[in-house]
Scaffold this active site. Structure first.
Site, PDB file in Angstrom:
ATOM      1  N   CYS A  96       0.839  -1.204   0.000  1.00  0.00           N
ATOM      2  CA  CYS A  96       0.000   0.000   0.000  1.00  0.00           C
ATOM      3  C   CYS A  96       0.873   1.253   0.000  1.00  0.00           C
ATOM      4  O   CYS A  96       0.462   2.303  -0.496  1.00  0.00           O
ATOM      5  CB  CYS A  96      -0.944  -0.006   1.197  1.00  0.00           C
ATOM      6  SG  CYS A  96      -0.148  -0.384   2.770  1.00  0.00           S
ATOM      7  N   HIS A 506      -1.337   0.581   7.644  1.00  0.00           N
ATOM      8  CA  HIS A 506      -1.842   0.666   6.275  1.00  0.00           C
ATOM      9  C   HIS A 506      -1.636   2.094   5.772  1.00  0.00           C
ATOM     10  O   HIS A 506      -1.703   3.050   6.557  1.00  0.00           O
ATOM     11  CB  HIS A 506      -3.326   0.293   6.246  1.00  0.00           C
ATOM     12  CG  HIS A 506      -3.927   0.370   4.881  1.00  0.00           C
ATOM     13  ND1 HIS A 506      -3.460  -0.376   3.814  1.00  0.00           N
ATOM     14  CD2 HIS A 506      -4.946   1.130   4.383  1.00  0.00           C
ATOM     15  CE1 HIS A 506      -4.179  -0.099   2.739  1.00  0.00           C
ATOM     16  NE2 HIS A 506      -5.083   0.813   3.048  1.00  0.00           N
TER      17      HIS A 506
END
Length: 907
Positions: A96, A506
């Site tokens: 990510c 994340h």
């Protein structure tokens, strides 16, 4: 004048010229790159075949990985890119960070043009990476896919991070990426002199310079340094300007006329700002006591437009003067706030009150008439009410001893008053209200006049302090806002966000769509429209574990940075495929052709599956000719259950609860699983109630014995039945929770609903029809989270048992439920209730509570604010009834109860 100082002054005089030439330098570099691209067009045609192969491999890779646990839908409708919607980037395993950075750079048109028109050459060290990056950018421009696969480019970058397979540090990756890009463009910019980077487009775009000045032995020493991503500390600062001030000034530089001969500080001033200015926010620090890195969750605000004039070396004199004035105003503001605080919190004891209120209390006491109740019959606190001794010396009609006694009594009261003091209220006649034994008219007149005058003075002084604080605050806000220091605006282009802890988390990005004047959120394959308010909520930090770690600003006076490509002849804007070089255009077309083929293959497979489903019974009848009654029973039951699976789900009934095969049909279970499940049903001895049933049972058992191991994947078969068992358990948790809620047992209900959400999330990751609609769970979970109000009330009472009960509610019910809610997608309604809970408990910080109570608050508050740092452990609920018939009747009863005024009970 020292040589270093002369150099600094010369640099200051030319900095404006350098900034003015930034646009020309970068445009020249771009033009050189475009010219070389045209010259190398013929050379690149020989790569056409290689790119076609790459497109084929890319399509195969996407097809292979499409449903490998990524959470992406396998429906072909979700493969196709919507019109005018940007392309997402697949997460290919803790990447990510790659998506967030690449998207931010790709959506800078000037950078995109440089990459797409990069001239491939065998002399380039990073030719492989640049080729893959060009292909990736080309797909992001013209692909018909909703998201693309970056595996090839990621794998090349990962070679530089082979020390660990864990998620990479984004700042390290970004530095490495810019280094590779700079190296790749260097020879193209100036092949004869690799050290001369003046014409390197990457340097022109992302790198600037600053002057570092320090005082040494009475002389100002200076040197010029280059920077790319500018690091800023978050701790100790409230907004971006404060961070920059802290980074630009380290200590204070003494005057040249001072007798100080040692270095006492350093100042930095930007001498040349890059068109793209990137701030790297340092939100991680190493905890020496724990021996591990920790994330800083402190709130830090940043604007959409920041003016950089005050940090430029050419404005050093102007800024110095204002910094001195700012320091003076801040010192003045501190003194004013301290004075005001003295009036708002007055007293020498542990409990403090507004001074104006205390004067009002004294006046109320003095003007209260004594009651007819004998003092001997009223309990008196001797520590709070002491009669003056006969030896007390009185000077005037109202002694100082009485004032001290009244103030002592005030310290035991907790109710503040906030009333206008225009005149004294009439004497209060309240039974058992404390009152002086006797007050003469002369004393009362003296008390009233003094207290009224004192309170009027207090109110006047308080208002003057507030007005002065407002005036100084406005002066501080306007110190750098005049036109002379608002000539170099930088507009926020992208915010890169990290959610989680220092060791894991994340990443995603908010990027401004300059053409359509909107913010977009790029979260791996998902690209959604967003708002500034959502960006602030996720990026400022302070309340959640999500916060910005990188801010990318662009010079607002350089429109070519965000200008789209135009046709040289017509001047018309080039969009999509038209903006790509011909070789990349062919590459994207080939990939789009592969996408169409994938869609056709999927449709063919789907049609074949549907046809097989319709014709399934015919082969069964043919194969089972030897099994007399079984095939007819099989046909009838199969048809009945299949028709039942086509019924619409309503709030009062769910066909999946009636039979396991309805669940299998709706989730498109493999036919061998369906067949064996039905055979197992007919083979059940408990259903053999007559001769025909016994005959069917025997035939079913014979059929099962004929199934060979290679004909049936038993692990898959058992997994399907485990999923259905969990589905029934989820429903049982949900219904039990709703029943408990209907009966007022909120704490128990919340625990059941939390278990329902946790197990249901596991099922929904396997398929939409595998679990229960989360909205019903979420709705009543939010209703049950009002239990937080009870916990807060118990906690605020400070009673030992109540506080312990409140902590138990938080640790066993509220906090685990919050932690579950923030995992995965979360609705705005859930976010609102979470923020309400956090605000409630944060409001208790600093309140007048016992140390032990504050300690308990500090124990669980970090878990309230940070909902992703630990594994969720729910309190185990009692066993639940999950037979299909029982669940069906209970569902109907509960739904009727919810939509009526009475509670329906299922026995």
């Amino acid at each position: 004048m020292p040589e270093e100082t002369t150099k600094a002054n010369n640099e200051r005089n030319t900095s404006n010229t350098q900034n003015g030439a930034a646009k020309d330098d970068l445009q020249t570099a771009i033009e050189l790159s475009l010219q070389e691209s045209q010259q190398a067009e013929a050379e690149q045609r020989e790569l056409h075949r290689a790119l076609e192969v790459s497109a084929e491999e890319n399509a195969a890779c996407v097809k292979r990985k499409r449903c490998e646990g990524s959470g992406e839908s396998c429906s072909p409708a979700d493969w196709i890119r919507q019109e005018d919607c940007p392309v997402g980037i697949r997460n290919v395993g803790n990447t990510c960070w790659f998506s967030a950075v690449i998207q931010s750079l790709f959506h800078l048109p000037v950078f995109r043009r440089l990459v797409l028109n990069y001239c491939l050459s065998e002399r380039k060290r990073n030719i492989a990476f640049m080729q893959e990056l060009r292909c990736l950018f080309a797909l992001m421009v013209g692909s018909n896919r909703r998201f693309v696969d970056p595996s090839a480019a990621v794998e090349l970058l990962r070679d530089a991070f082979r020390t660990s397979e864990a998620q990479q540090d984004v700042s390290e990756f970004t530095h490495k990426l810019l280094d590779w890009l700079e190296d790749a463009f260097q020879l193209a910019a100036n092949g004869n002199n690799p050290e001369d980077k003046q014409n390197n487009p990457m340097v022109q775009l992302f790198y600037g310079t600053f002057v570092a000045e320090r005082l040494h032995e009475g002389k100002i020493m200076s040197n010029i340094e280059q920077f790319g991503q500018y690091p800023l500390q978050v701790n100790g600062f409230d907004d971006l300007d404060e961070c920059l001030e802290g980074a630009m000034v380290e200590g204070e530089i003494e005057s040249l006329h001072s007798e100080q001969t040692m270095s006492s500080g350093q100042e930095r001033w930007f001498s040349k700002l890059p068109p793209v200015l990137t701030f790297e926010l340092s939100r991680f620090e190493f905890n020496q006591s724990l021996g591990r890195p920790e994330k800083i969750h402190k709130k830090l605000e940043f604007p959409q437009v920041i003016y950089m004039d005050r940090y430029l070396h050419k404005n050093v004199d102007q800024t110095h003067g204002r910094r001195g004035e700012v320091k003076r105003l801040k010192d003045q503001l501190t003194v004013l706030q301290q004075k005001l605080e003295g009036y708002k919190n007055y007293g020498s004891g542990p409990t403090k009150y507004p001074l104006a209120d205390m004067l009002q209390y004294v006046l109320e006491y003095a003007t209260t008439k004594p009651t007819n109740v004998s003092p001997a019959s009223v309990p008196v606190n001797p520590a709070a009410h002491t009669e003056p001794s006969s030896g007390d010396s009185r000077q005037g009609p109202f002694s100082c001893i009485l004032i001290h006694q009244l103030c002592d009594r005030l310290s035991t009261q907790r109710t503040h008053i906030h009333k206008p003091f225009t005149q004294c209220r009439p004497p209060i006649e309240v039974p058992l209200q404390p009152a002086p034994h006797s007050v003469t008219e002369e004393e009362l007149y003296f008390v009233r006049s003094c207290l009224q005058r004192w309170r009027a003075e207090v109110e006047s002084t308080t208002n003057e302090l507030k007005a002065s604080i407002d005036k100084v605050s406005q002066a501080l806000e306007g110190m750098y806002s005049d036109n002379s220091l608002c000539q170099v605006p930088y507009r926020l282009h992208a915010v890169l966000v990290h959610e989680g802890q220092a060791s894991a988390g994340h990443y995603w990005a908010y990027i401004y769509d300059h053409a359509n004047k909107r913010w977009l959120k790029y979260n791996d394959v998902m690209v959604t429209e967003s708002t500034w308010e959502e960006l602030v909520r996720d990026s400022y930090g302070g309340m959640t574990n999500a916060s910005a770690y990188c801010l990318m600003y662009i010079n607002d006076k350089l429109p070519y940075l965000i200008a789209e490509d135009t046709d040289d002849e017509t001047g018309q804007a080039l969009k999509g495929m038209d903006s790509l070089p011909s070789i990349l255009r062919s590459y994207v077309r080939e990939d789009n052709r592969w996408l169409q083929q994938e869609l056709r293959e999927w449709e063919e497979q789907y049609c074949q599956a549907q046809l097989y489903l319709v014709l399934y019974l015919a082969p069964c009848l043919f194969l089972w000719k030897s099994f007399g009654s079984l095939h007819q029973a099989f046909h009838e039951e199969y048809s009945r259950l299949y028709e039942l699976s086509q019924e619409e789900t309503t709030p009062q009934q769910d066909p999946r609860l009636q039979h396991v095969l309805v669940y299998f049909f709706q989730n498109q279970a493999p036919n061998p699983v369906i067949e064996r499940t039905l055979l197992e049903q007919f083979a059940d001895r408990n259903l053999s109630f007559d001769d025909r049933a016994i005959s069917i049972m025997r035939e079913a058992r014979s059929k099962i014995r004929l199934i060979k191991p290679e004909d049936m994947d038993m692990d898959e078969y058992l997994q399907w039945h485990d999923d259905y068992s969990m589905f029934k358990t989820v429903f049982a948790y949900l219904l039990t929770g709703l029943e408990q809620y209907q009966n007022g047992k909120i704490r128990e209900a919340l625990n059941y609903l939390a278990h329902a959400h946790q197990d249901n999330s596991v099922l929904l990751r396997k398929g939409e029809k595998k679990g229960v609609d989360q909205s019903l769970i979420a709705l009543y979970r939010r209703k049950c989270l009002k239990l937080n109000e009870k916990a807060a009330t118990l906690f605020k009472s400070q009673d030992e048992n109540d506080v312990a009960d409140a902590v138990t509610i938080m640790n066993e019910c509220i906090i685990p439920c919050m932690h579950l809610m923030v995992r995965g997608s979360i609705s705005q309604e859930d976010l609102d209730i979470i923020e309400l809970i956090r605000s409630c408990w944060c409001s208790y910080l600093g309140q007048d509570m016992d140390d032990s109570v504050q300690e308990k608050l500090s124990d669980f508050l970090p878990r309230v604010l940070d909902c992703s740092a630990e594994m969720v452990v729910l309190k185990e609920p009692p066993k639940v009834r999950n037979s299909p018939h029982d669940l069906c009747s209970r569902l109907t009863a509960v739904m009727e109860s919810i939509h009526s005024t009475s509670v329906v009970t299922v026995k």
